[in-house]
Design a protein around this motif. Structure first.
Motif, PDB file in Angstrom:
ATOM      1  N   VAL A   1       0.658  -1.073  -0.073  1.00  0.00           N
ATOM      2  CA  VAL A   1       0.201   0.013  -0.209  1.00  0.00           C
ATOM      3  C   VAL A   1       0.963   1.327  -0.147  1.00  0.00           C
ATOM      4  O   VAL A   1       1.778   1.517   0.800  1.00  0.00           O
ATOM      5  N   LYS A   2       0.481   2.289  -0.955  1.00  0.00           N
ATOM      6  CA  LYS A   2       1.406   3.419  -1.110  1.00  0.00           C
ATOM      7  C   LYS A   2       0.392   4.615  -1.127  1.00  0.00           C
ATOM      8  O   LYS A   2      -0.845   4.684  -1.302  1.00  0.00           O
ATOM      9  N   GLU A   3       1.052   5.817  -0.599  1.00  0.00           N
ATOM     10  CA  GLU A   3       0.001   6.881  -0.771  1.00  0.00           C
ATOM     11  C   GLU A   3       1.043   7.951  -1.093  1.00  0.00           C
ATOM     12  O   GLU A   3       1.828   8.452  -0.819  1.00  0.00           O
ATOM     13  N   TYR A   4       0.503   8.537  -2.539  1.00  0.00           N
ATOM     14  CA  TYR A   4       1.208   9.727  -3.164  1.00  0.00           C
ATOM     15  C   TYR A   4       0.276  10.461  -3.927  1.00  0.00           C
ATOM     16  O   TYR A   4      -0.853  10.094  -4.166  1.00  0.00           O
ATOM     17  N   SER A   5       0.712  11.783  -4.133  1.00  0.00           N
ATOM     18  CA  SER A   5      -0.031  12.615  -4.955  1.00  0.00           C
ATOM     19  C   SER A   5       1.043  13.075  -6.208  1.00  0.00           C
ATOM     20  O   SER A   5       2.077  12.603  -6.331  1.00  0.00           O
TER      21      SER A   5
ATOM     22  N   ILE B   1      -0.219  -7.238  -5.624  1.00  0.00           N
ATOM     23  CA  ILE B   1      -1.114  -6.039  -5.749  1.00  0.00           C
ATOM     24  C   ILE B   1      -0.713  -4.857  -5.270  1.00  0.00           C
ATOM     25  O   ILE B   1      -0.689  -4.830  -4.058  1.00  0.00           O
ATOM     26  N   VAL B   2      -0.124  -3.868  -5.870  1.00  0.00           N
ATOM     27  CA  VAL B   2       0.307  -2.642  -5.352  1.00  0.00           C
ATOM     28  C   VAL B   2      -0.723  -1.372  -5.415  1.00  0.00           C
ATOM     29  O   VAL B   2      -1.206  -1.220  -6.518  1.00  0.00           O
ATOM     30  N   VAL B   3      -1.308  -1.087  -4.143  1.00  0.00           N
ATOM     31  CA  VAL B   3      -2.484  -0.024  -4.029  1.00  0.00           C
ATOM     32  C   VAL B   3      -1.748   1.352  -3.829  1.00  0.00           C
ATOM     33  O   VAL B   3      -1.153   1.586  -2.939  1.00  0.00           O
ATOM     34  N   PHE B   4      -2.562   2.187  -4.856  1.00  0.00           N
ATOM     35  CA  PHE B   4      -2.177   3.767  -4.629  1.00  0.00           C
ATOM     36  C   PHE B   4      -3.028   4.321  -4.046  1.00  0.00           C
ATOM     37  O   PHE B   4      -4.372   4.370  -4.514  1.00  0.00           O
ATOM     38  N   TYR B   5      -2.871   5.015  -2.811  1.00  0.00           N
ATOM     39  CA  TYR B   5      -3.865   5.929  -2.266  1.00  0.00           C
ATOM     40  C   TYR B   5      -3.583   7.177  -2.597  1.00  0.00           C
ATOM     41  O   TYR B   5      -2.275   7.499  -3.038  1.00  0.00           O
ATOM     42  N   GLY B   6      -4.424   8.282  -2.555  1.00  0.00           N
ATOM     43  CA  GLY B   6      -3.860   9.982  -2.602  1.00  0.00           C
ATOM     44  C   GLY B   6      -4.341  10.175  -4.064  1.00  0.00           C
ATOM     45  O   GLY B   6      -4.856   9.505  -5.216  1.00  0.00           O
ATOM     46  N   ASP B   7      -3.977  11.338  -3.996  1.00  0.00           N
ATOM     47  CA  ASP B   7      -4.190  12.206  -5.304  1.00  0.00           C
ATOM     48  C   ASP B   7      -3.149  12.016  -6.389  1.00  0.00           C
ATOM     49  O   ASP B   7      -2.503  13.085  -6.746  1.00  0.00           O
ATOM     50  N   CYS B   8      -3.105  10.945  -6.875  1.00  0.00           N
ATOM     51  CA  CYS B   8      -2.026  10.723  -7.972  1.00  0.00           C
ATOM     52  C   CYS B   8      -2.746  10.102  -9.454  1.00  0.00           C
ATOM     53  O   CYS B   8      -3.707   9.626  -9.421  1.00  0.00           O
ATOM     54  N   GLU B   9      -1.579  10.126 -10.239  1.00  0.00           N
ATOM     55  CA  GLU B   9      -2.157   9.885 -11.512  1.00  0.00           C
ATOM     56  C   GLU B   9      -1.076   9.145 -12.194  1.00  0.00           C
ATOM     57  O   GLU B   9       0.124   9.715 -12.163  1.00  0.00           O
ATOM     58  N   PHE B  10      -1.230   8.143 -12.906  1.00  0.00           N
ATOM     59  CA  PHE B  10      -0.499   7.011 -13.404  1.00  0.00           C
ATOM     60  C   PHE B  10      -0.231   7.643 -14.879  1.00  0.00           C
ATOM     61  O   PHE B  10      -0.844   7.355 -15.796  1.00  0.00           O
ATOM     62  N   LYS B  11       0.906   8.336 -14.936  1.00  0.00           N
ATOM     63  CA  LYS B  11       1.046   8.855 -16.223  1.00  0.00           C
ATOM     64  C   LYS B  11       1.967   7.853 -17.218  1.00  0.00           C
ATOM     65  O   LYS B  11       1.493   7.899 -18.617  1.00  0.00           O
ATOM     66  N   GLU B  12       2.755   7.254 -16.803  1.00  0.00           N
ATOM     67  CA  GLU B  12       3.287   6.468 -17.510  1.00  0.00           C
ATOM     68  C   GLU B  12       3.846   4.875 -16.880  1.00  0.00           C
ATOM     69  O   GLU B  12       4.908   5.219 -16.344  1.00  0.00           O
ATOM     70  N   ILE B  13       3.304   3.956 -16.680  1.00  0.00           N
ATOM     71  CA  ILE B  13       3.666   2.801 -15.966  1.00  0.00           C
ATOM     72  C   ILE B  13       3.603   1.647 -16.995  1.00  0.00           C
ATOM     73  O   ILE B  13       2.656   1.332 -17.538  1.00  0.00           O
TER      74      ILE B  13
ATOM     75  N   TYR C   1       5.730  -2.550 -18.472  1.00  0.00           N
ATOM     76  CA  TYR C   1       6.373  -3.680 -18.066  1.00  0.00           C
ATOM     77  C   TYR C   1       5.950  -4.179 -16.768  1.00  0.00           C
ATOM     78  O   TYR C   1       6.978  -4.488 -15.913  1.00  0.00           O
ATOM     79  N   VAL C   2       4.730  -4.243 -16.488  1.00  0.00           N
ATOM     80  CA  VAL C   2       4.132  -4.828 -15.300  1.00  0.00           C
ATOM     81  C   VAL C   2       4.057  -6.154 -15.382  1.00  0.00           C
ATOM     82  O   VAL C   2       3.455  -6.932 -16.358  1.00  0.00           O
ATOM     83  N   PRO C   3       4.946  -7.084 -14.614  1.00  0.00           N
ATOM     84  CA  PRO C   3       4.852  -8.519 -14.693  1.00  0.00           C
ATOM     85  C   PRO C   3       3.600  -9.182 -14.653  1.00  0.00           C
ATOM     86  O   PRO C   3       2.581  -8.842 -14.048  1.00  0.00           O
ATOM     87  N   ASP C   4       3.579 -10.570 -15.269  1.00  0.00           N
ATOM     88  CA  ASP C   4       2.262 -11.367 -15.216  1.00  0.00           C
ATOM     89  C   ASP C   4       2.093 -11.724 -13.613  1.00  0.00           C
ATOM     90  O   ASP C   4       2.909 -11.716 -12.956  1.00  0.00           O
ATOM     91  N   GLY C   5       0.569 -11.325 -13.025  1.00  0.00           N
ATOM     92  CA  GLY C   5       0.620 -11.718 -11.859  1.00  0.00           C
ATOM     93  C   GLY C   5       0.549 -10.693 -10.717  1.00  0.00           C
ATOM     94  O   GLY C   5       0.421 -10.769  -9.558  1.00  0.00           O
ATOM     95  N   THR C   6       1.013  -9.543 -11.329  1.00  0.00           N
ATOM     96  CA  THR C   6       1.030  -8.275 -10.739  1.00  0.00           C
ATOM     97  C   THR C   6       0.192  -6.981 -11.182  1.00  0.00           C
ATOM     98  O   THR C   6      -0.054  -6.963 -12.463  1.00  0.00           O
ATOM     99  N   PHE C   7      -0.325  -6.463 -10.372  1.00  0.00           N
ATOM    100  CA  PHE C   7      -1.504  -5.406 -10.717  1.00  0.00           C
ATOM    101  C   PHE C   7      -1.129  -3.994  -9.992  1.00  0.00           C
ATOM    102  O   PHE C   7      -0.637  -3.927  -8.636  1.00  0.00           O
ATOM    103  N   ILE C   8      -1.021  -3.108 -10.624  1.00  0.00           N
ATOM    104  CA  ILE C   8      -0.801  -1.556 -10.224  1.00  0.00           C
ATOM    105  C   ILE C   8      -2.378  -0.947 -10.328  1.00  0.00           C
ATOM    106  O   ILE C   8      -2.967  -0.949 -11.348  1.00  0.00           O
ATOM    107  N   VAL C   9      -2.616  -0.358  -8.988  1.00  0.00           N
ATOM    108  CA  VAL C   9      -4.181  -0.021  -8.996  1.00  0.00           C
ATOM    109  C   VAL C   9      -4.399   1.092  -8.063  1.00  0.00           C
ATOM    110  O   VAL C   9      -3.644   1.188  -7.183  1.00  0.00           O
TER     111      VAL C   9
END
Length: 228
Positions: free
Chosen positions: A87-91, A144-156, A158-166
């Protein structure tokens, strides 16, 4: 004016009821003093999605073979495998790649830039340690990597199989996809898994373990060798 006051009282009352309800849910798994606010929020989300409280483990300190500890934010044992959450928290804007050592956070439209350790690699190390501890259970693991906060995925990429960024508000969709796209599995010894995870969760109440873990991280990063 009277109706407005009544409406405000109702809204405040409802918020208090929701807070009490969420706290009662949270107590089934963890304590208010454990982990971060966002981690505890995710625990409540999982409970509301129908995850049994006995299958969710928060703020784990998993003992490794070398005697050190791996700190894992959240683990859930499910019918399709083991979900491991970071769990991460970023803006701001977030840039990163699965193979990079660090990702970039950009604030104020490019005026400020910060680097942080690649959360995919970070959670993969947790999966590795967990697989080592549960070596007799050859089951699927999902990172599963979970982002909290007012952030925006601009360029993510090469996410491996079985991995999720959300983002946190989309976590339900990710969990639904994992369950829909994978078949139920058979665990060899569920009690063994629960015993290991429960011990790791209980370790989080041990102040000496937590202090030693922080010391080990500082040594690994070389902070004890910096003098300013």
């Amino acid at each position: 004016m009277e109706y407005l006051i009544i409406l405000l009282v109702l809204i405040v009352t409802l918020k208090i009821v929701w807070i009490i309800r969420d706290y009662r849910l949270l107590k089934k798994v963890t304590k208010l003093s454990r982990g971060t606010r966002t981690e505890r929020n995710l625990v409540v989300k999982l409970l509301k999605y129908g995850f049994p409280s006995t299958h969710i483990y928060h703020d784990l300190y998993l003992k490794k073979l070398n005697g050190q500890y791996s700190q894992i934010d959240l683990v859930a044992v499910t019918s399709v495998g083991i979900l491991v959450f970071e769990v991460k928290e970023y803006s701001g804007w977030i840039f990163g790649s699965g193979y990079q050592s660090h990702w970039t956070q950009i604030l104020a439209y490019g005026k400020s830039k910060y680097r942080f350790y690649n959360p995919i690699k970070q959670n993969n190390s947790h999966l590795y340690d967990l697989k080592k501890a549960l070596q007799h259970e050859h089951v699927p693991y999902y990172s599963i990597v979970v982002f909290y906060g007012d952030c925006e995925f601009k360029e993510i990429n090469y996410v491996p199989d079985g991995t999720f960024i959300v983002k946190s508000e989309r976590i339900g969709k990710v969990i639904q996809n994992i369950f829909n796209q994978n078949d139920p599995i058979q665990y060899h010894n569920e009690k063994y898994i629960f015993d290991i995870l429960n011990e790791a969760a209980l370790n989080g109440d041990n102040k000496q373990i937590k202090i030693k873990h922080i010391e080990n991280i500082n040594v690994m990063l070389g902070r004890n060798r910096i003098f300013d």
